[in-house]
Design an enzyme around this catalytic site. Sequence first.
Site, short mmCIF file in Angstrom:
data_model
loop_
_atom_site.label_atom_id
_atom_site.label_comp_id
_atom_site.label_asym_id
_atom_site.label_seq_id
_atom_site.Cartn_x
_atom_site.Cartn_y
_atom_site.Cartn_z
N GLU A 36 51.86 46.18 25.44
CA GLU A 36 51.57 46.98 24.48
C GLU A 36 52.05 46.34 23.20
O GLU A 36 53.31 46.22 23.13
CB GLU A 36 52.22 48.41 24.59
CG GLU A 36 51.46 49.27 25.62
CD GLU A 36 52.19 50.72 25.90
OE1 GLU A 36 52.11 51.36 24.83
OE2 GLU A 36 52.82 50.74 26.70
N ARG A 261 60.90 47.04 38.13
CA ARG A 261 61.16 46.59 36.97
C ARG A 261 62.69 46.08 36.80
O ARG A 261 63.48 46.40 37.42
CB ARG A 261 61.13 47.49 35.85
CG ARG A 261 61.96 48.71 35.70
CD ARG A 261 61.43 49.78 34.89
NE ARG A 261 61.54 49.45 33.54
CZ ARG A 261 60.50 49.24 32.59
NH1 ARG A 261 59.03 49.71 32.90
NH2 ARG A 261 60.45 48.82 31.35
N LYS A 271 61.65 49.15 25.23
CA LYS A 271 61.16 48.66 23.65
C LYS A 271 61.80 50.19 22.90
O LYS A 271 62.15 49.90 21.71
CB LYS A 271 59.94 48.81 23.68
CG LYS A 271 59.59 47.27 24.13
CD LYS A 271 58.01 46.92 23.89
CE LYS A 271 57.33 47.49 25.08
NZ LYS A 271 55.81 47.35 24.87
P1 ATP Z 1 59.32 49.36 27.84
O1 ATP Z 1 59.86 50.17 29.07
O2 ATP Z 1 60.42 48.36 27.37
O3 ATP Z 1 58.65 49.75 26.61
P2 ATP Z 1 56.68 48.80 28.86
O4 ATP Z 1 56.38 48.72 30.19
O5 ATP Z 1 56.24 50.11 28.01
O6 ATP Z 1 58.21 48.36 28.63
P3 ATP Z 1 54.73 46.92 28.13
O7 ATP Z 1 54.42 46.25 26.87
O8 ATP Z 1 53.68 48.00 28.72
O9 ATP Z 1 56.13 47.81 27.95
O10 ATP Z 1 54.95 45.82 29.26
C1 ATP Z 1 54.02 44.76 29.44
C2 ATP Z 1 54.17 44.35 30.91
O11 ATP Z 1 55.55 44.07 31.14
C3 ATP Z 1 53.81 45.77 32.02
O12 ATP Z 1 53.01 45.02 33.07
C4 ATP Z 1 55.36 46.11 32.19
O13 ATP Z 1 54.93 46.50 33.56
C5 ATP Z 1 55.92 44.77 32.31
N1 ATP Z 1 57.32 45.13 31.97
C6 ATP Z 1 57.88 45.93 31.01
N2 ATP Z 1 59.39 45.86 31.27
C7 ATP Z 1 59.62 45.38 32.42
C8 ATP Z 1 60.94 45.07 33.14
N3 ATP Z 1 62.02 45.80 32.74
N4 ATP Z 1 60.88 44.34 34.12
C9 ATP Z 1 59.58 43.96 34.58
N5 ATP Z 1 58.52 44.17 34.14
C10 ATP Z 1 58.36 44.87 32.95
MG MG Z 2 53.76 50.21 29.20
#
Ligand code: ATP
Ligand code: MG
Length: 566
Positions: A36, A261, A271
Amino acid sequence: MTMNDERKSHFIREIIEKDLRDGAHGETVHTRFPPEPNGYLHIGHAKSICLNFGLAAEYHGKCNLRFDDTNPCKEEQEFVDSIKEDVRWLGFDWDDREYFASDYFPQLYEYAEKLIDQGDAYVDDLPAEEIREFRGTLTQPGRESPFRSRPPKENLDLFRRMKKGEFPDGSRVLRAKIDMASPNINLRDPVMYRIRRARHHRTGDQWCIYPTYDWAHGLCDALEQITHSLCTLEFENHRPLYDWFLDRLPVPHPRQIEFARLNIGHTVLSKRKLLELVERKIVPGWDDPRMPTLSGLRRRGYTPSSIREFCRRIGVAKFNSIVDLHVLENSVREELNKSAPRYMAVLDPLKVVIVNYPEDWEEELSAVNNPENPGEGTRKVPFSRELFIEQNDFREDPPRKFFRLAPGREVRLRYAYLITCTGVIKDPQTGRIRELHCTYDPDTRGGDAPDGRKVKGTLHWVSAGHAVSAEVRLYEPLFDRRDPSETNEGETWLSNLNPHSLRVLSDCRLEPTLKTVVAGQRVQFERTGYFTLDPDSSPQRQIWNRIVSLRDTWAKIQKKQGSRTT
Ligand code: ATP
Ligand code: MG
């Protein structure tokens, strides 16, 4: 990009290999990395990037970069640009496969109409708080909205008018008609569209209704013919919903596989929290060298290959855990030990005058560039009567086992001479040591005594008249606690901030060879760690970031701090 041959088998690889054998999704592997664009990428994303792009490469498949930009309020072009830069920097390439969920808005809208037509979706006029209330809880079933039984024709008409902008923001939503009594709350008639007059960073004001993430995500995967849709464990409970949508539409059906994760000790990987650190000015920016963002790690001096190696070492699993920070640090340390040229730099200078060295004399001594790689040869280091050594390499009253310099004691100056401390000059007012007087033994040029006498301590040094002045920044983790989300009563995660995460040393002296180093280059300062020149440096003023110390001091610190960090 070179792939590490030593592959770790894991459950995702096993599923993919079985699917390839069975032809479950054809003969290819097609993955995607779906960020995102609402923040900068962090090391957790690196795990997902390495996994998605890595598996695609391994099986000669493809991996898309897809921006999941369904939320117009939090998304910005700045984030899109930084994400692309970071994925490329990490060593991956999406060729021309750059997609945006917003590109599918028209298609998603059509599919929504189809679901309405089929009696699978309805327009609900309940206000948001009532929708929430009607949803029930984990232990109580939800209740059906009084608008749930609207006939498809009426729903279609209302939905079209929602799109045209006939209703105010938040006054109506489109919901999937699934099961208000489902034990899985995600299936209790989830919202698919909201009315929100917000400008989107790509579609501008074209739309006033926006799809929810849950409605868009699985379908975007399907539209891109993704075969394996890898996501983190939180989405396990969303999978039945994605399946429900996909089963009702004429689209292929990717296999969703969830993995744990990444969490790392003494840092936050969300984020939202990283954004808060930036907005509250706790760090000056997303790329601050203490941040676990890819831009922060890059500025800190981490190499892309060390991050890929870290991701390989941690592997993938089905359960959440916290990885120790030293696993990350070891990855870069081991790489830099092989690749970084050595230099001498004094971080906390103490002046030394070699009293029996001629005042108008200087010479050049030969220093080894990298003992791990003799092919890198030697360089010349100037030596003169006035030098600097580290403050903590001298003790007036040395404790047992202190083998460095002390009054009357002889030590080796690396690549130079053996010197003996003959005098300690102090400031008469403060009593602080101003300089040391030493004598050198001219017969020990290069650092070896011809008579074979033993000298235990070897110090790094720089010639005072030739040295480059610089600022050096030493970093510690941003948080004291291993799990920053653990708090005492009345505290927040911000209470766990480490007040010593940045230490600035503003009066460091470096050997003159370092004058010509360019930003981003990585070196070892002998005995003090691996460093990189910060991009904020100027020709007048160098700023060096410590990437990592020479040895893993982390385990020791943890022991010292006791239960607070474990
Ligand atoms: P955050 O919790 O940091 O906001 P998010 O999942 O909302 O993370 P996205 O931009 O949606 O952030 O993430 C893009 C991809 O990266 C998704 O497929 C998500 O599952 C993966 N991802 C995000 N954070 C992690 C993590 N800590 N470990 C492994 N994969 C991750
Ligand atoms: Mg996400």
